[in-house]
Each structure stands twice: as structure tokens, then as C-alpha cells.
Design a protein around this motif. Structure first.
Motif, PDB file in Angstrom:
ATOM      1  N   LYS A 136       0.826  -1.208   0.000  1.00 43.32           N
ATOM      2  CA  LYS A 136       0.000   0.000   0.000  1.00 43.32           C
ATOM      3  C   LYS A 136       0.863   1.262   0.000  1.00 43.32           C
ATOM      4  CE  LYS A 136      -3.665   2.321   2.627  1.00 43.32           C
ATOM      5  NZ  LYS A 136      -4.531   2.253   3.835  1.00 43.32           N
ATOM      6  N   CYS A 138       3.876   1.577  -0.903  1.00 44.03           N
ATOM      7  CA  CYS A 138       4.750   1.646  -2.076  1.00 44.03           C
ATOM      8  C   CYS A 138       4.186   2.565  -3.152  1.00 44.03           C
ATOM      9  CB  CYS A 138       4.984   0.249  -2.658  1.00 44.03           C
ATOM     10  SG  CYS A 138       6.336  -0.662  -1.884  1.00 44.03           S
ATOM     11  N   GLN A 139       2.910   2.910  -3.033  1.00 45.81           N
ATOM     12  CA  GLN A 139       2.307   3.807  -4.014  1.00 45.81           C
ATOM     13  C   GLN A 139       2.577   5.274  -3.685  1.00 45.81           C
ATOM     14  OE1 GLN A 139       1.546   2.035  -6.501  1.00 45.81           O
ATOM     15  NE2 GLN A 139       1.747   0.226  -5.183  1.00 45.81           N
ATOM     16  N   ASN A 141       5.136   8.612  -2.879  1.00 51.96           N
ATOM     17  CA  ASN A 141       6.408   9.040  -3.467  1.00 51.96           C
ATOM     18  C   ASN A 141       7.549   8.550  -2.571  1.00 51.96           C
ATOM     19  OD1 ASN A 141       7.133  11.061  -1.395  1.00 51.96           O
ATOM     20  ND2 ASN A 141       5.422  12.230  -2.222  1.00 51.96           N
ATOM     21  N   TYR A 192      10.192  -1.517  -3.479  1.00 47.73           N
ATOM     22  CA  TYR A 192       9.488  -0.268  -3.815  1.00 47.73           C
ATOM     23  C   TYR A 192       9.382   0.029  -5.320  1.00 47.73           C
ATOM     24  CZ  TYR A 192       8.475   4.720  -4.158  1.00 47.73           C
ATOM     25  OH  TYR A 192       7.936   5.927  -4.519  1.00 47.73           O
ATOM     26  N   VAL A 195       6.938  -2.440  -7.189  1.00 46.76           N
ATOM     27  CA  VAL A 195       5.523  -2.421  -6.814  1.00 46.76           C
ATOM     28  C   VAL A 195       4.883  -1.067  -7.127  1.00 46.76           C
ATOM     29  CG1 VAL A 195       3.914  -2.646  -4.862  1.00 46.76           C
ATOM     30  CG2 VAL A 195       5.900  -4.153  -5.029  1.00 46.76           C
ATOM     31  N   HIS A 196       5.681  -0.025  -7.099  1.00 45.51           N
ATOM     32  CA  HIS A 196       5.154   1.321  -7.364  1.00 45.51           C
ATOM     33  C   HIS A 196       4.552   1.385  -8.766  1.00 45.51           C
ATOM     34  CE1 HIS A 196       4.922   5.669  -6.632  1.00 45.51           C
ATOM     35  NE2 HIS A 196       5.235   5.807  -7.917  1.00 45.51           N
ATOM     36  N   VAL A 197       3.383   1.976  -8.868  1.00 44.36           N
ATOM     37  CA  VAL A 197       2.696   2.079 -10.160  1.00 44.36           C
ATOM     38  C   VAL A 197       3.520   2.931 -11.118  1.00 44.36           C
ATOM     39  CG1 VAL A 197       0.640   2.932 -11.334  1.00 44.36           C
ATOM     40  CG2 VAL A 197       0.418   1.783  -9.124  1.00 44.36           C
TER      41      VAL A 197
END
Length: 473
Positions: A136, A138-139, A141, A192, A195-197
Motif C-alpha cells: 500500500k 509503495c504507491q 512518493n 518499492y 511495486v510502485h505504479v
């Protein structure tokens, strides 16, 4: 509870006598316990992937086992399809009680050595919950993510400090406990960018705070103590993937990241070769990434190139032999080819050919006692899909060999038993021929026994779309 008090009385009496005489510590430990709703009548005890013994339960589902010449450290006990870790040190007399219906959450230790192991099991349960939280945040900045990750690490460190003040644990415990906290934190940092979009991972890495990866300066890539530490090995996999992003970006010139790229996977193998000296860690990483690529690739020329690099770097002859067989199987399982004719057993002990069971559009999936969560999740998914797609024949095959009663009991105990459950006659041969890796691999076959998709996953977002295509062929 009489059983527990008897063991504890004997253990405490023995050890207290020794200590009063100020003799050196006895290099032995006891491990015992009680299992509620057992799946089998035994547990398997191992250390560092080496099985030490099979310990049978008595008529009350209890056991007591003495370990002579103890090699202090982390041990593993397995029961049914589940397992858990336990730290054993000289003179420990440890007992546990668990219910297989709620394996980890029900596990409680008592006796000498209970405090440290209850600490670890509580940490393990919390880490499972933490993984969802990490995904969660990881989204966020990079700067905001780092603040929350740092806060979580500080909370764990403070909790450990309180435990130390109260219990005065051994240096071995402290070394493991600190490694658990540190490498869980490091792993969240390495995860990170993946998984980050967003697909431009190179740009994301450039936007991170300058101190985001400062801890990398202290990483020992050849830590022999942590060779079998799950958190350390998982960290290495993500860390090496992350470090390979920069080299990959230099080749691709800011192109969107594709983990299936041959270039990226070649760069990663070469990076492992340059950083890792420990042969056990090195060969494990090389094998993991190579077989992971080959299992999903349908490009035979790319497969040959990656295999060539793996064979030139790896020092594991056993790994090389397995990889050659696996690559051959992957390349032979082409869409449109006939499904290989593997021998299977039914739970009535009858022998069949797998092809004979394919009379309609068919989904083939696999399970093992070693992956209990997958066993449950895949069978729940099959139940759901059977209702939605009655035209499709769902076949589930156990990979553990001809242990009919054990498999049947597990299936029945979890409400999954059905006529379309089978076992491989020779799991090793079947695994090689069908290139079954990872365990989530699913094969789609049409009514004419022709392979439609040799490697999909029933949990993928487009799986039902694939099923509709299978029906409409």
C-alpha cells in the motif's frame, strides 16, 4: 497438561542440577508438543535443508524428541503441508501446542526457550500482515514511503529493546532478531520500485531521496551465517533485480521496464556472478532467476541464449543437469502440440494415462504438501471456476508421489475431494516432461489433447478470458 508438567519437571531438574555445579552447558535440547487435528501422525525435523528425523506422534497426538550434539541455530519442523521455524540452543526444553486448522496463529511455546520462540512466531505473524501495508505505501512518493518504512523499523527495534531488557537473550538470538528487522526493512526498499505504479522504473529510481539506498554500503553479499535466512535470500533477489535496472536502462535507453526482457535477465545473471562468491548463495540465485525466465518464455532462441549464460557461470553440476532437462521440456511444450502422455493414479488406486482424462476443454493444475497455501487457494479457485465454467474439465494433480491415503485425507479434510483429483505415478519424470515450475503453473488443453497454453496461471487477471477462448475453440 500433565504431559507438559512432567517433561518440564524432568528438564528443569536436570538442568538446574548441572548449573548448581557450575558445569559446562549440556549440548542437548528437547523439543516436544501436541498437535490438535493432525494431518499425519508425525512431524519432520530438519536443519539447513537437511532432514534430521521423522518423529511420530503418540496416541494423544503428542511427541518428545531429544537432540544430542546440538548444532545451535534455526531448525524447521514440518507437519502435513505446513512448517515453522524454531530456535534451539543448548539446554532448551521447548514445548509447543498448535492446531492445524489455524497453524501459525495457534502456535504457542512453553518451557525453557519459550520466550525467544514466542517472540519470533509473533514477529512472523505480524510480518505477514505487514506485507499488505508495504504494498500500500509503495504507491507513495519515495520520500513519504521512506518516512513510513523508517517509522516501522524504529517500532520493531524498540520492541526488541524491550524484550532484551526483560529476557537477556543470547547473542545468537540477537543476531537473528536484528537480521530479521534489518533485512525486512531493506527488502521493503528494494521492492518499492517494482511495486510502485508506473512502467518507467529508471526515472523512478532517479527521483528517490539520495539516502534511500544508503544501507547498501553495509551489505555483505556473502554472509555465510545468513545463507539459509529466508529474509536475507529474499532481499538478495530483489536487490540484485533492482541493481540490474540501471544496467538494463543503459541498454534500453529509458524504455519501459520489462522483467521478461532477455537483456535484463542476462544483465542480472552477470551481476550475480560479479557480486556473489558464496557458491551456495550464488548457485541458488542463478538457478532461481534462470528457471523463472525459462518457465515463462516461449522464445526458443532467447531460451538458448540465457541457458548458455547460466551454464557458463553456474558451478552446480546438479543444477546444470536439471536446467538442461527443463529447457528441453519447455521448448517441446509448444502450443498446438499433443499433451505428453503421463501416467497418473486415481484415488481408487487405478492407473491411467493423463491423455485419457482429457475429453473436453481441460485445465491442468498441480499441488504439493510443501506449498500448503497454494494447495488451499488453488482448490478454492477451482471450486469457483467450476461453477462459472461447467463446460471445462478441471484436473488437479498431486506432485508428492503415491501416498494415496495422505493426499486423500488432506483433500477430504479441507472439503476438496472430487473425482478429478489424481497423483503422478512418477512425479520427477512428470515434473521434467511438463516443466512444472513454479507450482502455480497451469496448462490449458483442448478437447483434442492439443496444448492451447503450456504455461499460464489461474490467478492471473486474464485467466478467465483465456478460459473463454478455450471453450470457443
Amino acid at each position: 497438561m500433565k504431559f507438559y508438567f512432567t517433561i518440564l519437571f524432568i528438564s528443569v531438574t536436570l538442568f538446574s542440577c548441572k548449573k548448581n555445579n557450575e558445569e559446562p552447558a549440556l549440548n542437548i535440547a528437547y523439543l516436544g508438543g501436541e498437535i490438535i487435528n493432525p494431518n499425519t501422525n508425525y512431524i519432520v525435523l530438519s536443519k539447513d535443508e537437511t532432514i534430521l528425523d521423522t518423529v511420530y506422534l503418540d496416541g494423544k497426538n503428542r511427541f518428545l524428541y531429544k537432540i544430542d550434539n546440538l548444532n545451535k541455530g534455526i531448525y524447521t519442523f514440518r507437519h502435513g503441508g505446513e512448517y515453522q521455524l524454531v530456535l534451539l540452543e543448548p539446554e532448551d526444553s521447548l514445548l509447543f501446542r498448535l492446531n492445524t486448522l489455524d497453524f501459525d496463529e495457534s502456535l504457542v511455546y512453553s518451557g525453557k526457550g519459550d520466550d525467544k520462540n514466542n517472540y519470533f512466531i509473533n514477529e512472523y505473524i505480524e510480518n505477514e500482515k505487514e506485507e499488505k501495508y508495504i504494498i500500500k505505501i509503495c504507491q507513495l512518493n519515495g520520500e513519504d514511503f521512506q518516512k513510513k518504512a523508517d517509522s516501522l523499523k524504529d517500532f520493531k527495534a524498540e520492541r526488541l529493546n524491550r524484550f532484551v531488557e526483560k529476557n537477556d537473550p543470547s547473542d545468537l538470538f540477537l543476531k537473528i532478531a536484528h537480521a530479521n528487522i534489518d533485512y525486512k526493512y531493506y527488502l521493503s526498499k528494494e521492492v518499492y520500485p517494482f511495486v510502485h505504479v508506473g512502467e518507467n522504473k529508471a526515472a523512478l529510481l532517479k527521483s528517490l531521496p539520495k539516502n534511500f539506498y544508503n544501507y547498501r554500503k553495509e551489505i555483505n553479499y556473502n554472509d555465510s551465517f545468513l545463507t539459509n535466512h529466508h529474509g536475507y535470500n529474499k532481499f538478495l533477489r530483489y536487490n540484485l533485480s533492482n541493481l540490474s535496472l540501471k544496467t538494463h536502462d543503459d541498454h534500453e535507453k529509458n524504455a519501459c521496464f520489462d522483467k521478461k526482457s532477455l537483456c535484463f535477465n542476462l544483465d542480472r545473471l552477470k551481476l550475480i556472478d560479479s557480486l556473489i562468491i558464496n557458491p551456495e548463495v550464488k548457485d541458488d540465485l542463478l538457478y532461481h532467476f534462470t528457471i523463472g525466465y525459462l518457465a515463462k518464455s516461449k522464445n526458443i532462441e532467447y531460451n538458448k541464449e540465457l541457458l548458455k549464460t547460466y551454464l557458463s557461470i553456474s558451478k552446480s553440476e546438479k543444477g546444470k543437469e536439471r536446467m538442461l532437462r527443463f529447457t528441453s521440456s519447455v521448448n517441446n511444450l509448444k502450443n498446438g502440440d499433443k499433451l505428453p502422455n503421463i501416467k497418473i493414479f486415481g484415488y481408487d488406486d487405478s492407473e491411467y494415462r493423463l491423455n485419457a482424462k482429457v475429453y473436453a476443454p481441460t485445465v491442468l493444475c498441480f499441488w504439493s504438501f510443501k506449498y500448503f497455501d497454494h494447495f488451499k487457494e488453488s482448490h478454492y479457485k477451482i471450486k469457483e471456476l467450476k461453477v462459472k465454467y461447467p463446460e471445462i474439465n478441471f484436473i488437479s494433480i498431486n506432485m508428492d508421489g503415491k501416498n494415496i491415503e495422505k493426499s486423500k485425507n488432506l483433500l477430504k479434510g479441507n472439503g476438496f475431494y472430487s473425482p478429478n483429483e489424481y497423483l503422478f505415478k512418477n512425479p520427477e519424470v512428470a515434473s521434467n516432461v511438463l516443466a512444472i515450475y513454479p507450482m502455480t503453473k497451469t496448462i490449458l488443453v483442448d478437447k483434442n489433447n492439443k496444448i492451447v497454453n503450456s504455461n499460464t496461471n489461474m490467478f492471473s487477471v486474464n485467466f478467465e478470458e483465456q478460459l473463454l477462448g478455450l471453450i470457443n475453440r
